[in-house]
Design an enzyme around this catalytic site. Sequence first.
Site, short mmCIF file in Angstrom:
data_model
loop_
_atom_site.label_atom_id
_atom_site.label_comp_id
_atom_site.label_asym_id
_atom_site.label_seq_id
_atom_site.Cartn_x
_atom_site.Cartn_y
_atom_site.Cartn_z
N LYS A 55 0.75 -1.38 -0.03
CA LYS A 55 0.03 0.21 -0.02
C LYS A 55 0.98 1.28 -0.02
CE LYS A 55 -3.89 -2.02 2.75
NZ LYS A 55 -4.95 -1.81 1.78
N ARG A 94 -10.22 -11.61 1.67
CA ARG A 94 -10.95 -12.61 1.23
C ARG A 94 -10.33 -14.08 1.25
NH1 ARG A 94 -11.33 -9.33 -4.10
NH2 ARG A 94 -11.05 -7.64 -2.64
N1 BES Z 1 -8.02 -3.90 4.43
C1 BES Z 1 -8.13 -3.54 3.15
C2 BES Z 1 -9.44 -2.62 2.92
C3 BES Z 1 -9.69 -1.38 3.63
C4 BES Z 1 -9.65 -0.19 2.89
C5 BES Z 1 -9.98 -1.52 4.95
C6 BES Z 1 -9.86 1.05 3.59
C7 BES Z 1 -10.34 -0.21 5.58
C8 BES Z 1 -10.31 0.80 4.92
C9 BES Z 1 -8.18 -4.58 2.01
O1 BES Z 1 -7.43 -5.78 2.53
C10 BES Z 1 -7.60 -4.33 0.95
O2 BES Z 1 -6.59 -3.64 0.73
N2 BES Z 1 -8.55 -4.30 -0.19
C11 BES Z 1 -8.34 -3.69 -1.42
C12 BES Z 1 -8.56 -5.05 -2.60
C13 BES Z 1 -8.29 -4.66 -3.94
C14 BES Z 1 -6.52 -4.95 -3.99
C15 BES Z 1 -8.70 -5.71 -4.82
C16 BES Z 1 -8.73 -2.50 -1.82
O3 BES Z 1 -9.85 -2.40 -1.38
O4 BES Z 1 -7.99 -1.64 -2.48
ZN ZN Z 2 -5.38 -5.65 1.70
#
Ligand code: BES
Ligand code: ZN
Length: 513
Positions: free
Chosen positions: A292, A366
């Site tokens: 990230k 997931r």
């Molecule tokens: N933990 C994050 C989702 C999240 C985002 C939680 C903002 C709380 C606040 C999750 O694991 C994630 O990073 N999801 C990605 C998925 C994508 C790579 C398909 C996302 O939402 O960007």
């Molecule tokens: Zn994530």
Amino acid sequence: MDTKLLFEDAITFETPMLAVFAVDISAGKDDEPRPALLSSQANLQTAAQALLQSGEFKAALGEVALLHAPAGLQAERLLLVGLGKAKDLSLDRIRKGSGTAVRAAKPRSVRNLAIGFPETSALQTDLSPLLTARFLVEGAEIANVDYDTYRSDRKDTSLDSLTLIAPQSDAALQRGFNEGLIVAQAQNFTRSLVNEPGNVLTPTVLGERAKAMCDEAGLKCEVHSSEKLQELQMNAFWSVAKGSAEPPALIVMTYEPSAAAGSEETAPAPNAPVLGLVGKGITFDTGGISIKSADGMEKMKYDMAGAAAMIGAMHAIARLKPAVKVIAVICSAENMPDGRAFKPGDVVTAMSGTTIEIVNTDAEGRLVLADGLHYAKTLGCTHLIDAATLTGACVVALGTLNAGLFSNDEAACAKFESALATSGEKFWRLPCTDDYRDQIKSEIADIMNTGKNRYGGASNAAIFLKEFAGDTPWVHLDIAGTAWNEEKKPWLAYGPSGIAVRSIVEWVRSYSS
Ligand code: BES
Ligand code: ZN
Ligand code: ZN
């Protein structure tokens, strides 16, 4: 906080501060506000009269006004708490009102507060005494906590006692009070877990905290780690966990109703439902190799809020004793980039046998849930519910007021939606119909862990999970946008919200035979 319900006259109650509610009874939009107390008590009316007529206090939601040494009352102070327009009065506003009272008392060094039960009979709005009591006690308990435990200059301003004063004895009101207290304390437990930073609350520590809660509450609890994941062939979960120096935790908590005398409990019928509560417990989500950006990454300590919600819910379930078996499965890991971390392009075989192409290691939630949901089924769960801070896309879609709700089963979903009337939480249903399945088709494996494009990401994640729920009735809660409260409110501190605990508990109770 020592929270009590007393049936007596508020005016004779000795307390440093008595809070009473007021609404604005002006009719038109542009009319001058007309604040009025939600009490028919003559002494209270007299004590507040000058202030109500002064125009200083408008009874807006979250507004307070304080009177010292009010005549005709035993209280040292009278706090008026606004609930907004009379026609908009709702249980939600009652909860916010009691929270506002507590948060007005805290900085004023008042440690013992009494709140007068609002008399709403004169208004159009018909609020049940049971739910009014529930919402009052929940609002107060939730408001009493500030998440400043890591600040050296912290002054603990929490209240020592709260007394809810209702004029006459009422069994429903008492029940609502008892339930509200149990559920709110569970929610605060969840919040305290979510508040912990990633260096303190590792998967192992989450397991220890869950175990300690279970020991205290009389629930069975097993905490497993890497070996068990491998033994069960939970490769989706393990692929996320293996890049971290911190071992994962698979936490299984079981609540069995028993035919204990004098309790709500009864032995379940042979074909009785078994509810599976599955929680995403990523104690820190760096995104892994698909790392990230640094901006806001510190927030990813709350990526275990789904797990914390399930642990809190189990605490309340242990105390409310519904007549239904409940098994919680928590999949906890840290998502880290490392020489041993999983990589985009990897293919893993989930516990169910489904092969998954990893396209983005940041879509890790997931993966851990895939194995958690499947495992819950092997433990005999007939109905599943999961909670997860799963997608940023859900935050984009719904913002921070509503959490995402998805389901493969109308009956299970309807039960969840009915639970919202009691929990007062806001969930908005989004689709995960079979036509979304194309989005996660992979050229390489059975499915991939992201959608084909970035559109509809919350539904793409849900359709991925649905693959593992299969035909088992399942409800999925995406709480990414609602688990952390960024903006403080007069009734609520900044920080973890404890979202979903209340609704999950009510959903579980709706299956109680
Ligand atoms: N933990 C994050 C989702 C999240 C985002 C939680 C903002 C709380 C606040 C999750 O694991 C994630 O990073 N999801 C990605 C998925 C994508 C790579 C398909 C996302 O939402 O960007
Ligand atoms: Zn994530
Ligand atoms: Zn995550």
